[in-house]
Design a protein around this motif. Sequence first.
Motif, PDB file in Angstrom:
ATOM      1  N   GLY A   1       1.011   5.386  -0.075  1.00 14.92           N
ATOM      2  CA  GLY A   1       0.372   6.691   0.036  1.00 14.92           C
ATOM      3  C   GLY A   1       0.855   7.624  -1.059  1.00 14.92           C
ATOM      4  O   GLY A   1       2.014   7.565  -1.482  1.00 14.92           O
TER       5      GLY A   1
ATOM      6  N   GLY B   1      -3.715  10.784  -0.759  1.00 18.29           N
ATOM      7  CA  GLY B   1      -3.592  11.606   0.440  1.00 18.29           C
ATOM      8  C   GLY B   1      -4.081  13.022   0.268  1.00 18.29           C
ATOM      9  O   GLY B   1      -4.058  13.801   1.213  1.00 18.29           O
TER      10      GLY B   1
ATOM     11  N   TYR C   1       5.571   3.901  13.022  1.00 16.77           N
ATOM     12  CA  TYR C   1       5.175   3.636  11.640  1.00 16.77           C
ATOM     13  C   TYR C   1       6.205   2.740  10.968  1.00 16.77           C
ATOM     14  O   TYR C   1       7.395   2.799  11.274  1.00 16.77           O
ATOM     15  CB  TYR C   1       5.067   4.938  10.846  1.00 16.77           C
ATOM     16  CG  TYR C   1       4.083   5.940  11.412  1.00 16.77           C
ATOM     17  CD1 TYR C   1       2.722   5.797  11.200  1.00 16.77           C
ATOM     18  CD2 TYR C   1       4.534   7.043  12.138  1.00 16.77           C
ATOM     19  CE1 TYR C   1       1.816   6.732  11.711  1.00 16.77           C
ATOM     20  CE2 TYR C   1       3.637   7.977  12.646  1.00 16.77           C
ATOM     21  CZ  TYR C   1       2.292   7.815  12.435  1.00 16.77           C
ATOM     22  OH  TYR C   1       1.414   8.729  12.942  1.00 16.77           O
TER      23      TYR C   1
ATOM     24  N   ALA D   1      -2.560   9.405   9.917  1.00  6.78           N
ATOM     25  CA  ALA D   1      -3.581   9.143  10.930  1.00  6.78           C
ATOM     26  C   ALA D   1      -4.646   8.187  10.409  1.00  6.78           C
ATOM     27  O   ALA D   1      -5.131   7.315  11.142  1.00  6.78           O
ATOM     28  CB  ALA D   1      -4.225  10.459  11.376  1.00  6.78           C
ATOM     29  N   ARG D   2      -4.999   8.327   9.120  1.00  3.87           N
ATOM     30  CA  ARG D   2      -5.990   7.426   8.516  1.00  3.87           C
ATOM     31  C   ARG D   2      -5.396   6.077   8.168  1.00  3.87           C
ATOM     32  O   ARG D   2      -6.084   5.064   8.215  1.00  3.87           O
ATOM     33  CB  ARG D   2      -6.560   8.061   7.232  1.00  3.87           C
ATOM     34  CG  ARG D   2      -7.376   9.299   7.427  1.00  3.87           C
ATOM     35  CD  ARG D   2      -8.159   9.639   6.152  1.00  3.87           C
ATOM     36  NE  ARG D   2      -7.320   9.632   4.957  1.00  3.87           N
ATOM     37  CZ  ARG D   2      -6.694  10.707   4.474  1.00  3.87           C
ATOM     38  NH1 ARG D   2      -6.788  11.866   5.117  1.00  3.87           N
ATOM     39  NH2 ARG D   2      -5.980  10.636   3.364  1.00  3.87           N
ATOM     40  N   GLU D   3      -4.125   6.090   7.762  1.00  2.00           N
ATOM     41  CA  GLU D   3      -3.481   4.888   7.218  1.00  2.00           C
ATOM     42  C   GLU D   3      -2.140   4.658   7.907  1.00  2.00           C
ATOM     43  O   GLU D   3      -1.073   4.802   7.298  1.00  2.00           O
ATOM     44  CB  GLU D   3      -3.272   5.050   5.712  1.00  2.00           C
ATOM     45  CG  GLU D   3      -4.541   5.246   4.914  1.00  2.00           C
ATOM     46  CD  GLU D   3      -5.272   3.929   4.673  1.00  2.00           C
ATOM     47  OE1 GLU D   3      -4.681   2.862   4.939  1.00  2.00           O
ATOM     48  OE2 GLU D   3      -6.426   3.984   4.203  1.00  2.00           O
ATOM     49  N   PRO D   4      -2.133   4.285   9.183  1.00  2.00           N
ATOM     50  CA  PRO D   4      -0.859   4.148   9.910  1.00  2.00           C
ATOM     51  C   PRO D   4      -0.010   2.964   9.453  1.00  2.00           C
ATOM     52  O   PRO D   4       1.170   2.903   9.788  1.00  2.00           O
ATOM     53  CB  PRO D   4      -1.314   3.960  11.364  1.00  2.00           C
ATOM     54  CG  PRO D   4      -2.697   3.417  11.265  1.00  2.00           C
ATOM     55  CD  PRO D   4      -3.296   4.043  10.056  1.00  2.00           C
TER      56      PRO D   4
ATOM     57  N   ARG E   1       0.237  14.359   8.027  1.00  2.26           N
ATOM     58  CA  ARG E   1      -0.335  13.957   9.324  1.00  2.26           C
ATOM     59  C   ARG E   1      -1.701  13.305   9.138  1.00  2.26           C
ATOM     60  O   ARG E   1      -2.007  12.269   9.750  1.00  2.26           O
ATOM     61  CB  ARG E   1      -0.441  15.163  10.245  1.00  2.26           C
ATOM     62  CG  ARG E   1       0.906  15.712  10.736  1.00  2.26           C
ATOM     63  CD  ARG E   1       0.681  16.836  11.733  1.00  2.26           C
ATOM     64  NE  ARG E   1       1.915  17.486  12.125  1.00  2.26           N
ATOM     65  CZ  ARG E   1       2.748  17.034  13.055  1.00  2.26           C
ATOM     66  NH1 ARG E   1       2.467  15.895  13.687  1.00  2.26           N
ATOM     67  NH2 ARG E   1       3.850  17.702  13.363  1.00  2.26           N
ATOM     68  N   GLU E   2      -2.537  13.901   8.304  1.00  4.23           N
ATOM     69  CA  GLU E   2      -3.876  13.352   8.074  1.00  4.23           C
ATOM     70  C   GLU E   2      -3.807  11.974   7.407  1.00  4.23           C
ATOM     71  O   GLU E   2      -4.557  11.064   7.781  1.00  4.23           O
ATOM     72  CB  GLU E   2      -4.694  14.314   7.215  1.00  4.23           C
ATOM     73  CG  GLU E   2      -5.058  15.616   7.928  1.00  4.23           C
ATOM     74  CD  GLU E   2      -5.738  16.619   7.016  1.00  4.23           C
ATOM     75  OE1 GLU E   2      -6.188  17.669   7.525  1.00  4.23           O
ATOM     76  OE2 GLU E   2      -5.813  16.364   5.789  1.00  4.23           O
ATOM     77  N   LEU E   3      -2.924  11.832   6.444  1.00  3.72           N
ATOM     78  CA  LEU E   3      -2.801  10.551   5.753  1.00  3.72           C
ATOM     79  C   LEU E   3      -2.325   9.452   6.700  1.00  3.72           C
ATOM     80  O   LEU E   3      -2.893   8.346   6.732  1.00  3.72           O
ATOM     81  CB  LEU E   3      -1.845  10.685   4.566  1.00  3.72           C
ATOM     82  CG  LEU E   3      -1.538   9.399   3.791  1.00  3.72           C
ATOM     83  CD1 LEU E   3      -2.807   8.776   3.224  1.00  3.72           C
ATOM     84  CD2 LEU E   3      -0.527   9.677   2.672  1.00  3.72           C
TER      85      LEU E   3
ATOM     86  N   VAL F   1      -3.021   4.810  -2.222  1.00  2.82           N
ATOM     87  CA  VAL F   1      -3.882   5.461  -1.236  1.00  2.82           C
ATOM     88  C   VAL F   1      -3.718   6.967  -1.395  1.00  2.82           C
ATOM     89  O   VAL F   1      -2.662   7.517  -1.075  1.00  2.82           O
ATOM     90  CB  VAL F   1      -3.518   5.025   0.197  1.00  2.82           C
ATOM     91  CG1 VAL F   1      -4.435   5.714   1.206  1.00  2.82           C
ATOM     92  CG2 VAL F   1      -3.592   3.512   0.337  1.00  2.82           C
TER      93      VAL F   1
ATOM     94  N   ARG G   1       0.864  -1.182   0.000  1.00  3.41           N
ATOM     95  CA  ARG G   1       0.000   0.000   0.000  1.00  3.41           C
ATOM     96  C   ARG G   1       0.899   1.231   0.000  1.00  3.41           C
ATOM     97  O   ARG G   1       1.788   1.370   0.855  1.00  3.41           O
ATOM     98  CB  ARG G   1      -0.914  -0.008   1.232  1.00  3.41           C
ATOM     99  CG  ARG G   1      -1.928  -1.145   1.207  1.00  3.41           C
ATOM    100  CD  ARG G   1      -2.676  -1.276   2.528  1.00  3.41           C
ATOM    101  NE  ARG G   1      -3.436  -0.068   2.869  1.00  3.41           N
ATOM    102  CZ  ARG G   1      -4.607   0.275   2.335  1.00  3.41           C
ATOM    103  NH1 ARG G   1      -5.156  -0.527   1.425  1.00  3.41           N
ATOM    104  NH2 ARG G   1      -5.237   1.379   2.708  1.00  3.41           N
TER     105      ARG G   1
END
Length: 343
Positions: free
Chosen positions: A174, A206, A254, A225-228, A221-223, A204, A172
Amino acid sequence: MRMLRVLLLLLLTTAPGHATPWYPVAVTADGRPLSYQPLPAASQPWRICALLPQGKDRYWWGVAWGLAEEARRQGVQLGIYEAGGYQYPDMQRAQLTRCIQLAADAYVIGAINTSGLCFDIGQLHKAGVPVIDLVNRLDCPGVTAHARGDFAAMAKAALGYIQQHSAGRPIRVGWLPGPQDAGWVRDAERGLAEALVGSRVTLVAGGYGAPDRATQARLVRELLAREPQLDYLLGNAEAADFAAQLLRASGTRYRTQLVALYANESVLADIEAGLILAAPTDSPVLQARVAIDLAVRALEQRQLPGLVSPPVEMLDRQSLPRFDRSRLLPPDGQWMIRQELPE
Protein backbone atom coordinates in the motif's frame (compact mmCIF):
# COMPACT_ATOMS: atom_id res chain seq x y z
CA MET A 1 41.15 24.07 44.64
CA ARG A 2 38.39 21.56 44.02
CA MET A 3 35.79 24.37 44.09
CA LEU A 4 37.83 26.35 41.54
CA ARG A 5 37.82 23.37 39.17
CA VAL A 6 34.06 23.00 39.53
CA LEU A 7 33.52 26.68 38.77
CA LEU A 8 35.82 26.47 35.75
CA LEU A 9 33.92 23.45 34.44
CA LEU A 10 30.61 25.27 34.84
CA LEU A 11 31.92 28.27 32.96
CA LEU A 12 33.15 26.12 30.11
CA THR A 13 29.96 24.12 29.75
CA THR A 14 27.59 27.09 29.97
CA ALA A 15 29.50 29.59 27.90
CA PRO A 16 27.69 30.80 24.76
CA GLY A 17 28.59 28.77 21.68
CA HIS A 18 29.94 25.84 23.69
CA ALA A 19 27.45 23.43 22.12
CA THR A 20 28.98 20.65 20.04
CA PRO A 21 29.42 21.96 16.47
CA TRP A 22 27.21 20.35 13.84
CA TYR A 23 29.95 20.68 11.23
CA PRO A 24 31.83 19.55 9.26
CA VAL A 25 29.20 17.18 7.91
CA ALA A 26 29.24 14.77 4.98
CA VAL A 27 26.82 15.84 2.23
CA THR A 28 26.40 15.64 -1.50
CA ALA A 29 26.88 19.03 -3.14
CA ASP A 30 26.00 19.37 -6.82
CA GLY A 31 26.32 15.62 -7.19
CA ARG A 32 29.70 15.26 -5.47
CA PRO A 33 30.65 14.20 -1.93
CA LEU A 34 31.63 17.16 0.24
CA SER A 35 32.58 17.76 3.85
CA TYR A 36 30.38 20.79 4.42
CA GLN A 37 31.85 23.61 6.49
CA PRO A 38 29.62 26.64 7.11
CA LEU A 39 30.85 30.20 7.53
CA PRO A 40 32.16 31.01 11.02
CA ALA A 41 29.78 34.00 11.20
CA ALA A 42 27.94 36.45 8.99
CA SER A 43 29.60 39.78 8.29
CA GLN A 44 26.49 41.65 9.47
CA PRO A 45 23.09 40.86 11.04
CA TRP A 46 21.25 40.07 7.83
CA ARG A 47 17.44 39.72 8.09
CA ILE A 48 16.21 36.35 6.80
CA CYS A 49 12.60 35.20 6.39
CA ALA A 50 11.87 31.46 6.68
CA LEU A 51 8.55 30.04 5.45
CA LEU A 52 7.48 26.51 6.43
CA PRO A 53 4.37 24.54 5.40
CA GLN A 54 3.32 23.55 8.91
CA GLY A 55 4.42 23.18 12.51
CA LYS A 56 2.28 20.26 13.64
CA ASP A 57 4.96 17.66 14.37
CA ARG A 58 8.54 17.42 15.51
CA TYR A 59 9.87 16.99 11.96
CA TRP A 60 9.09 20.66 11.32
CA TRP A 61 9.87 21.59 14.92
CA GLY A 62 13.33 20.24 14.17
CA VAL A 63 13.56 22.26 10.96
CA ALA A 64 12.56 25.45 12.78
CA TRP A 65 15.04 24.72 15.58
CA GLY A 66 17.85 24.11 13.09
CA LEU A 67 17.07 27.40 11.34
CA ALA A 68 17.01 29.32 14.61
CA GLU A 69 20.19 27.73 15.93
CA GLU A 70 22.24 28.45 12.82
CA ALA A 71 20.87 31.99 12.61
CA ARG A 72 21.93 32.53 16.22
CA ARG A 73 25.38 31.04 15.61
CA GLN A 74 26.00 33.19 12.55
CA GLY A 75 24.54 36.33 14.13
CA VAL A 76 21.68 36.98 11.71
CA GLN A 77 18.06 37.93 12.42
CA LEU A 78 15.37 35.42 11.51
CA GLY A 79 11.62 35.34 11.12
CA ILE A 80 9.97 31.89 11.10
CA TYR A 81 6.44 31.54 9.71
CA GLU A 82 4.40 28.35 9.23
CA ALA A 83 1.25 28.18 7.13
CA GLY A 84 -0.70 25.74 9.29
CA GLY A 85 -0.80 22.85 6.81
CA TYR A 86 -0.40 21.82 3.20
CA GLN A 87 -4.00 22.79 2.51
CA TYR A 88 -3.19 26.48 3.08
CA PRO A 89 -1.07 27.70 0.15
CA ASP A 90 -2.77 31.10 0.33
CA MET A 91 -1.52 31.52 3.88
CA GLN A 92 2.05 30.79 2.81
CA ARG A 93 1.72 33.30 0.00
CA ALA A 94 0.41 35.89 2.47
CA GLN A 95 3.34 35.20 4.79
CA LEU A 96 5.74 35.70 1.89
CA THR A 97 4.02 39.00 1.13
CA ARG A 98 4.43 39.99 4.78
CA CYS A 99 8.19 39.35 4.64
CA ILE A 100 8.48 41.28 1.38
CA GLN A 101 6.77 44.21 3.12
CA LEU A 102 9.34 43.87 5.92
CA ALA A 103 12.12 43.99 3.28
CA ALA A 104 13.85 40.76 4.28
CA ASP A 105 17.37 40.43 2.89
CA ALA A 106 16.93 36.73 1.99
CA TYR A 107 14.33 33.97 2.08
CA VAL A 108 14.41 30.30 3.06
CA ILE A 109 11.30 28.51 1.83
CA GLY A 110 9.92 25.07 2.65
CA ALA A 111 7.21 25.29 0.02
CA ILE A 112 3.70 23.84 0.18
CA ASN A 113 3.87 23.13 -3.56
CA THR A 114 6.47 23.43 -6.27
CA SER A 115 5.20 26.48 -8.16
CA GLY A 116 2.67 28.47 -6.11
CA LEU A 117 5.19 31.15 -5.11
CA CYS A 118 7.00 31.40 -8.44
CA PHE A 119 5.77 34.86 -9.42
CA ASP A 120 6.95 36.43 -6.16
CA ILE A 121 10.22 34.50 -6.27
CA GLY A 122 10.78 35.79 -9.81
CA GLN A 123 10.28 39.35 -8.57
CA LEU A 124 12.72 38.77 -5.71
CA HIS A 125 15.26 37.38 -8.17
CA LYS A 126 14.95 40.48 -10.35
CA ALA A 127 15.64 42.57 -7.25
CA GLY A 128 18.75 40.52 -6.44
CA VAL A 129 17.25 38.95 -3.28
CA PRO A 130 18.43 35.37 -2.55
CA VAL A 131 15.85 32.58 -2.17
CA ILE A 132 16.89 29.21 -0.74
CA ASP A 133 14.71 26.15 -1.34
CA LEU A 134 14.42 24.04 1.83
CA VAL A 135 13.30 20.37 2.15
CA ASN A 136 10.22 20.30 -0.09
CA ARG A 137 11.44 21.40 -3.56
CA LEU A 138 10.67 24.58 -5.47
CA ASP A 139 10.55 24.53 -9.27
CA CYS A 140 10.77 28.29 -9.76
CA PRO A 141 13.21 30.22 -11.94
CA GLY A 142 15.23 32.50 -9.72
CA VAL A 143 15.81 30.14 -6.80
CA THR A 144 19.39 30.77 -5.66
CA ALA A 145 20.21 27.38 -4.13
CA HIS A 146 18.61 24.28 -2.66
CA ALA A 147 19.07 22.57 0.71
CA ARG A 148 16.99 19.44 0.55
CA GLY A 149 17.12 15.69 0.79
CA ASP A 150 16.46 13.36 -2.11
CA PHE A 151 12.97 11.93 -1.67
CA ALA A 152 13.41 9.78 -4.76
CA ALA A 153 16.37 8.14 -3.04
CA MET A 154 14.37 7.85 0.19
CA ALA A 155 11.51 6.07 -1.57
CA LYS A 156 13.98 3.73 -3.25
CA ALA A 157 15.67 3.00 0.08
CA ALA A 158 12.33 2.28 1.75
CA LEU A 159 11.19 -0.04 -1.04
CA GLY A 160 14.59 -1.73 -1.06
CA TYR A 161 14.24 -2.42 2.65
CA ILE A 162 10.79 -3.93 2.04
CA GLN A 163 12.08 -6.12 -0.76
CA GLN A 164 14.95 -7.36 1.36
CA HIS A 165 12.62 -8.00 4.30
CA SER A 166 10.22 -9.95 2.06
CA ALA A 167 13.11 -12.05 0.66
CA GLY A 168 12.09 -11.19 -2.89
CA ARG A 169 8.69 -12.93 -2.85
CA PRO A 170 5.75 -11.33 -4.71
CA ILE A 171 4.16 -8.73 -2.42
CA ARG A 172 1.43 -6.10 -2.39
CA VAL A 173 2.45 -2.74 -0.93
CA GLY A 174 0.00 0.00 0.00
CA TRP A 175 1.16 3.53 -0.82
CA LEU A 176 0.16 6.67 1.09
CA PRO A 177 2.68 9.38 0.18
CA GLY A 178 1.05 12.66 1.27
CA PRO A 179 -0.13 15.80 -0.58
CA GLN A 180 -0.23 15.33 -4.34
CA ASP A 181 1.19 18.73 -5.34
CA ALA A 182 4.15 18.72 -2.95
CA GLY A 183 7.52 18.47 -4.66
CA TRP A 184 8.78 15.86 -2.21
CA VAL A 185 5.81 13.59 -3.00
CA ARG A 186 6.45 13.93 -6.73
CA ASP A 187 10.10 13.06 -6.17
CA ALA A 188 9.16 10.06 -4.02
CA GLU A 189 6.78 8.75 -6.67
CA ARG A 190 9.40 9.16 -9.37
CA GLY A 191 11.91 7.20 -7.31
CA LEU A 192 9.35 4.54 -6.49
CA ALA A 193 8.40 4.13 -10.15
CA GLU A 194 12.05 3.59 -11.06
CA ALA A 195 12.54 1.08 -8.24
CA LEU A 196 9.44 -0.92 -9.20
CA VAL A 197 10.71 -1.72 -12.69
CA GLY A 198 11.40 -5.45 -12.88
CA SER A 199 10.39 -6.03 -9.26
CA ARG A 200 7.83 -8.46 -7.85
CA VAL A 201 6.03 -5.67 -6.03
CA THR A 202 2.44 -4.65 -6.76
CA LEU A 203 1.85 -1.09 -5.60
CA VAL A 204 -1.64 -0.32 -4.30
CA ALA A 205 -2.40 3.41 -4.30
CA GLY A 206 -4.14 4.64 -1.16
CA GLY A 207 -4.74 8.23 -2.23
CA TYR A 208 -3.27 11.64 -1.49
CA GLY A 209 -3.85 14.00 1.40
CA ALA A 210 -2.28 16.44 3.81
CA PRO A 211 0.07 14.72 6.29
CA ASP A 212 -2.07 15.48 9.32
CA ARG A 213 -3.61 12.94 11.69
CA ALA A 214 -7.24 13.27 10.62
CA THR A 215 -6.57 13.05 6.88
CA GLN A 216 -4.13 10.17 7.10
CA ALA A 217 -6.29 8.22 9.57
CA ARG A 218 -9.14 8.32 7.06
CA LEU A 219 -6.90 7.23 4.18
CA VAL A 220 -5.37 4.37 6.20
CA ARG A 221 -8.80 3.07 7.26
CA GLU A 222 -10.13 3.27 3.70
CA LEU A 223 -7.09 1.53 2.24
CA LEU A 224 -7.14 -1.33 4.74
CA ALA A 225 -10.90 -1.73 4.30
CA ARG A 226 -10.39 -2.19 0.54
CA GLU A 227 -7.17 -4.19 0.84
CA PRO A 228 -7.13 -6.11 4.15
CA GLN A 229 -4.49 -8.55 2.87
CA LEU A 230 -1.75 -6.02 2.08
CA ASP A 231 1.71 -7.37 2.85
CA TYR A 232 3.20 -3.94 3.59
CA LEU A 233 2.12 -0.34 3.86
CA LEU A 234 4.60 2.37 2.86
CA GLY A 235 3.44 5.82 3.83
CA ASN A 236 4.23 9.26 5.17
CA ALA A 237 5.03 9.52 8.87
CA GLU A 238 1.47 10.34 9.97
CA ALA A 239 0.01 7.47 7.94
CA ALA A 240 2.60 5.00 9.21
CA ASP A 241 2.18 6.04 12.85
CA PHE A 242 -1.62 5.87 12.73
CA ALA A 243 -1.47 2.50 10.98
CA ALA A 244 0.91 1.25 13.69
CA GLN A 245 -1.57 2.12 16.42
CA LEU A 246 -4.51 0.72 14.44
CA LEU A 247 -2.77 -2.58 13.70
CA ARG A 248 -1.67 -2.97 17.31
CA ALA A 249 -5.27 -2.48 18.49
CA SER A 250 -6.67 -4.90 15.89
CA GLY A 251 -4.65 -7.90 17.07
CA THR A 252 -4.24 -10.48 14.29
CA ARG A 253 -6.83 -9.03 11.93
CA TYR A 254 -4.20 -7.70 9.49
CA ARG A 255 -0.89 -9.15 8.36
CA THR A 256 0.31 -5.80 7.03
CA GLN A 257 3.79 -4.65 8.06
CA LEU A 258 4.78 -1.00 8.04
CA VAL A 259 7.60 1.13 6.66
CA ALA A 260 7.54 4.94 6.76
CA LEU A 261 8.68 7.12 3.88
CA TYR A 262 10.51 9.40 6.32
CA ALA A 263 11.12 9.56 10.04
CA ASN A 264 9.81 11.79 12.81
CA GLU A 265 9.63 11.35 16.58
CA SER A 266 6.53 9.12 16.49
CA VAL A 267 8.03 6.90 13.81
CA LEU A 268 11.23 6.48 15.82
CA ALA A 269 9.18 5.45 18.87
CA ASP A 270 7.23 2.97 16.73
CA ILE A 271 10.46 1.50 15.37
CA GLU A 272 11.78 1.07 18.91
CA ALA A 273 8.51 -0.63 19.90
CA GLY A 274 8.62 -2.97 16.90
CA LEU A 275 5.46 -1.48 15.36
CA ILE A 276 7.17 0.00 12.28
CA LEU A 277 9.98 -1.91 10.59
CA ALA A 278 12.06 1.01 9.34
CA ALA A 279 12.18 4.50 7.85
CA PRO A 280 14.77 6.50 5.93
CA THR A 281 15.75 9.94 7.16
CA ASP A 282 16.93 12.99 5.24
CA SER A 283 18.29 14.75 8.36
CA PRO A 284 16.00 17.81 8.12
CA VAL A 285 17.76 19.70 10.95
CA LEU A 286 20.95 19.60 8.90
CA GLN A 287 19.08 20.82 5.83
CA ALA A 288 17.80 23.78 7.84
CA ARG A 289 21.26 24.67 9.15
CA VAL A 290 22.73 24.46 5.65
CA ALA A 291 19.91 26.61 4.26
CA ILE A 292 20.78 29.50 6.59
CA ASP A 293 24.44 29.22 5.64
CA LEU A 294 23.56 29.22 1.93
CA ALA A 295 21.47 32.35 2.43
CA VAL A 296 24.34 34.13 4.16
CA ARG A 297 26.81 33.00 1.49
CA ALA A 298 24.51 34.36 -1.22
CA LEU A 299 24.07 37.68 0.59
CA GLU A 300 27.82 38.06 0.97
CA GLN A 301 28.45 37.02 -2.64
CA ARG A 302 30.53 34.04 -1.63
CA GLN A 303 30.82 30.86 -3.63
CA LEU A 304 28.04 28.39 -2.88
CA PRO A 305 26.80 25.09 -4.32
CA GLY A 306 23.47 24.90 -6.11
CA LEU A 307 22.15 21.82 -4.29
CA VAL A 308 23.22 20.40 -0.93
CA SER A 309 21.74 17.10 0.29
CA PRO A 310 22.52 15.09 3.44
CA PRO A 311 22.89 11.35 2.84
CA VAL A 312 19.83 9.13 3.17
CA GLU A 313 20.10 6.91 6.24
CA MET A 314 17.87 3.88 6.81
CA LEU A 315 16.75 3.53 10.43
CA ASP A 316 15.53 0.29 12.00
CA ARG A 317 15.87 -1.31 15.44
CA GLN A 318 19.48 -2.25 14.70
CA SER A 319 20.72 1.08 13.32
CA LEU A 320 18.62 3.49 15.38
CA PRO A 321 20.74 3.33 18.58
CA ARG A 322 23.76 4.59 16.59
CA PHE A 323 21.89 7.46 14.92
CA ASP A 324 22.49 11.07 16.01
CA ARG A 325 18.93 12.26 16.63
CA SER A 326 19.96 15.90 16.65
CA ARG A 327 20.10 15.59 12.85
CA LEU A 328 16.35 14.89 12.83
CA LEU A 329 14.70 16.22 16.00
CA PRO A 330 14.92 19.25 18.30
CA PRO A 331 16.01 18.76 21.91
CA ASP A 332 13.49 17.49 24.44
CA GLY A 333 11.27 20.34 25.57
CA GLN A 334 11.81 22.37 22.40
CA TRP A 335 8.49 23.21 20.76
CA MET A 336 7.79 24.74 17.37
CA ILE A 337 9.51 28.10 16.94
CA ARG A 338 7.39 30.83 15.39
CA GLN A 339 8.78 34.35 15.40
CA GLU A 340 8.25 37.60 13.54
CA LEU A 341 11.10 39.01 11.48
CA PRO A 342 12.44 42.05 13.38
CA GLU A 343 11.80 45.32 11.58
